[in-house]
Write a protein that holds these residues in place. Sequence first.
Motif, mmCIF file in Angstrom:
data_model
loop_
_atom_site.group_PDB
_atom_site.id
_atom_site.type_symbol
_atom_site.label_atom_id
_atom_site.label_comp_id
_atom_site.label_asym_id
_atom_site.label_seq_id
_atom_site.Cartn_x
_atom_site.Cartn_y
_atom_site.Cartn_z
ATOM 1 N N ASN A 1 1.016 -0.706 -0.093
ATOM 2 C CA ASN A 1 0.015 -0.114 -0.115
ATOM 3 C C ASN A 1 0.745 1.555 0.198
ATOM 4 O O ASN A 1 0.537 2.242 0.301
ATOM 5 N N LYS A 2 2.342 1.183 0.059
ATOM 6 C CA LYS A 2 3.214 2.159 0.184
ATOM 7 C C LYS A 2 4.130 2.061 -1.039
ATOM 8 O O LYS A 2 4.761 1.071 -0.988
ATOM 9 N N VAL A 3 4.281 3.360 -1.503
ATOM 10 C CA VAL A 3 5.217 3.381 -2.862
ATOM 11 C C VAL A 3 6.809 2.657 -2.586
ATOM 12 O O VAL A 3 7.518 2.241 -2.823
ATOM 13 N N GLN A 4 7.054 3.897 -1.585
ATOM 14 C CA GLN A 4 8.480 3.823 -1.119
ATOM 15 C C GLN A 4 8.625 2.768 -0.356
ATOM 16 O O GLN A 4 9.516 1.831 -0.659
ATOM 17 N N GLU A 5 7.412 1.766 0.443
ATOM 18 C CA GLU A 5 8.450 0.563 1.665
ATOM 19 C C GLU A 5 8.086 -0.332 0.720
ATOM 20 O O GLU A 5 9.383 -1.344 0.264
ATOM 21 N N ALA A 6 7.083 -0.680 -0.706
ATOM 22 C CA ALA A 6 7.716 -1.380 -2.133
ATOM 23 C C ALA A 6 8.790 -1.394 -2.905
ATOM 24 O O ALA A 6 9.337 -2.938 -2.400
ATOM 25 N N TRP A 7 8.538 -0.448 -2.724
ATOM 26 C CA TRP A 7 10.334 -0.280 -3.427
ATOM 27 C C TRP A 7 11.130 -0.739 -2.815
ATOM 28 O O TRP A 7 12.035 -1.682 -3.202
ATOM 29 N N SER B 1 0.842 12.086 -6.584
ATOM 30 C CA SER B 1 0.752 12.352 -7.921
ATOM 31 C C SER B 1 2.157 12.447 -7.985
ATOM 32 O O SER B 1 2.861 11.985 -9.328
ATOM 33 N N ASN B 2 3.222 12.659 -7.280
ATOM 34 C CA ASN B 2 4.882 13.292 -6.911
ATOM 35 C C ASN B 2 5.334 11.023 -6.891
ATOM 36 O O ASN B 2 6.596 11.827 -6.987
ATOM 37 N N LYS B 3 4.996 10.261 -7.208
ATOM 38 C CA LYS B 3 5.235 9.293 -6.713
ATOM 39 C C LYS B 3 4.464 8.131 -8.326
ATOM 40 O O LYS B 3 5.225 7.294 -7.903
ATOM 41 N N VAL B 4 4.300 8.645 -9.044
ATOM 42 C CA VAL B 4 3.581 8.221 -10.320
ATOM 43 C C VAL B 4 4.904 7.112 -11.085
ATOM 44 O O VAL B 4 4.551 5.937 -11.880
ATOM 45 N N ASP B 5 5.876 8.282 -11.089
ATOM 46 C CA ASP B 5 7.244 7.768 -11.789
ATOM 47 C C ASP B 5 7.251 6.674 -11.358
ATOM 48 O O ASP B 5 7.592 5.664 -12.094
ATOM 49 N N LYS B 6 7.799 6.351 -10.183
ATOM 50 C CA LYS B 6 8.469 5.273 -9.164
ATOM 51 C C LYS B 6 7.767 3.996 -9.076
ATOM 52 O O LYS B 6 7.724 2.742 -9.506
ATOM 53 N N ALA B 7 6.314 4.209 -9.039
ATOM 54 C CA ALA B 7 5.202 3.926 -9.298
ATOM 55 C C ALA B 7 4.918 2.903 -10.801
ATOM 56 O O ALA B 7 4.211 1.377 -10.865
ATOM 57 N N ILE B 8 4.851 3.386 -11.702
ATOM 58 C CA ILE B 8 4.791 2.924 -12.928
ATOM 59 C C ILE B 8 6.201 1.560 -13.222
ATOM 60 O O ILE B 8 5.887 0.906 -14.057
ATOM 61 N N THR B 9 6.913 2.398 -12.388
ATOM 62 C CA THR B 9 8.562 1.446 -12.762
ATOM 63 C C THR B 9 8.359 0.245 -11.725
ATOM 64 O O THR B 9 8.057 -0.502 -12.594
ATOM 65 N N LEU B 10 7.759 0.196 -11.249
ATOM 66 C CA LEU B 10 8.230 -1.158 -9.748
ATOM 67 C C LEU B 10 6.547 -2.123 -10.107
ATOM 68 O O LEU B 10 6.546 -3.091 -10.269
ATOM 69 N N PHE B 11 5.362 -1.307 -9.911
ATOM 70 C CA PHE B 11 4.060 -2.290 -9.889
ATOM 71 C C PHE B 11 3.494 -2.166 -11.491
ATOM 72 O O PHE B 11 3.617 -1.749 -12.142
ATOM 73 N N ASP B 12 2.708 -3.747 -11.030
ATOM 74 C CA ASP B 12 2.143 -4.109 -12.601
ATOM 75 C C ASP B 12 1.272 -3.768 -12.781
ATOM 76 O O ASP B 12 0.465 -4.057 -13.849
ATOM 77 N N VAL B 13 0.320 -4.400 -11.697
ATOM 78 C CA VAL B 13 -0.938 -2.217 -11.656
ATOM 79 C C VAL B 13 -0.385 -2.117 -11.195
ATOM 80 O O VAL B 13 -0.927 -2.194 -9.306
ATOM 81 N N ILE B 14 -1.821 -0.826 -10.699
ATOM 82 C CA ILE B 14 -2.198 -0.029 -10.309
ATOM 83 C C ILE B 14 -4.107 0.300 -9.501
ATOM 84 O O ILE B 14 -4.470 0.804 -10.500
ATOM 85 N N SER C 1 -6.908 14.732 -11.201
ATOM 86 C CA SER C 1 -5.438 14.828 -10.803
ATOM 87 C C SER C 1 -4.414 13.274 -11.121
ATOM 88 O O SER C 1 -3.645 13.596 -11.864
ATOM 89 N N LEU C 2 -4.590 12.494 -10.272
ATOM 90 C CA LEU C 2 -4.070 11.299 -11.025
ATOM 91 C C LEU C 2 -3.955 10.318 -12.532
ATOM 92 O O LEU C 2 -3.309 10.551 -12.795
ATOM 93 N N ALA C 3 -5.453 10.800 -12.839
ATOM 94 C CA ALA C 3 -5.475 10.347 -14.690
ATOM 95 C C ALA C 3 -4.605 11.173 -14.941
ATOM 96 O O ALA C 3 -3.921 10.175 -16.074
ATOM 97 N N GLN C 4 -4.674 12.221 -14.598
ATOM 98 C CA GLN C 4 -3.985 13.441 -15.756
ATOM 99 C C GLN C 4 -2.385 13.033 -15.887
ATOM 100 O O GLN C 4 -1.603 12.749 -16.335
ATOM 101 N N ALA C 5 -1.039 12.710 -14.384
ATOM 102 C CA ALA C 5 -0.446 12.066 -13.893
ATOM 103 C C ALA C 5 -0.119 11.176 -14.763
ATOM 104 O O ALA C 5 1.165 10.810 -15.365
#
Length: 223
Positions: free
Chosen positions: A57-63, A86-99, A106-110
Amino acid sequence: MTNSLQNLHTIQKELEDVAKLSPHTPKTPQVIAISKYFTKEDVLPLIKANHRLFGENKVQEAWDKWTPLKQTYPDLCLHLVGSLQSNKVDKAITLFDVIETLDRPSLAQALHQEWTKNLDHFPDLFIQVNTGAEEQKGGVLPKDASPFIQYCCKELKLPVKGLMCIPPADEPAAIHFSYLRTLAIQHDLSILSMGMSQDYKIAAQFGASYVRVGQAIFGKRPT
Ligand SMILES: *Cc1c(COP(=O)(O)O)cnc(C)c1O
């Protein structure tokens, strides 16, 4: 010491039994093992037994936890089930297979901005619906859900594949699962992520594709 692998097998068997009896469940739901707050050592027994589907449930912990594991086990499949800034979208799309937690314009736009840059590697998206309209929870409100789904799918053409919900703790989950299922059918979305440790069997009755189970597998979550 709980036996997480034994627990997982028991849950899978229960889901198979429910799916056989439910007219809404053509396939047995897949179990996403939710490993937030648990360690690499906690997840390794499942990975070694060939379980590949996990959620955080958390981007940094998961990373920190999963980047090294992905190097050894490249076929792991990771779902993000917590809210995404929105500022963690970058990292999230690198690591996760499904969001699973797309829930606001605003998140959809990011995400759309990254999607247009990087069509090779992009996760599937589920839209989170706040079916109980609870203030403290993420998710698009039911009254805004249809226009938001349309916006993401038709206007932005994002790879939205399904819907996700977390029902209120103090209401029968079945009403919420049934609502999510109807909404998905209306919008031609085939994937439903619903059901946690308390209610995965109910979710299976309503045609869940994925159940997200933490404590029923790993034992009580450390705080
Ligand atoms: C923590 C969490 C789960 C798992 O909850 P359990 O009660 O441990 O099964 C499922 N979904 C989401 C979104 C979560 O944050």
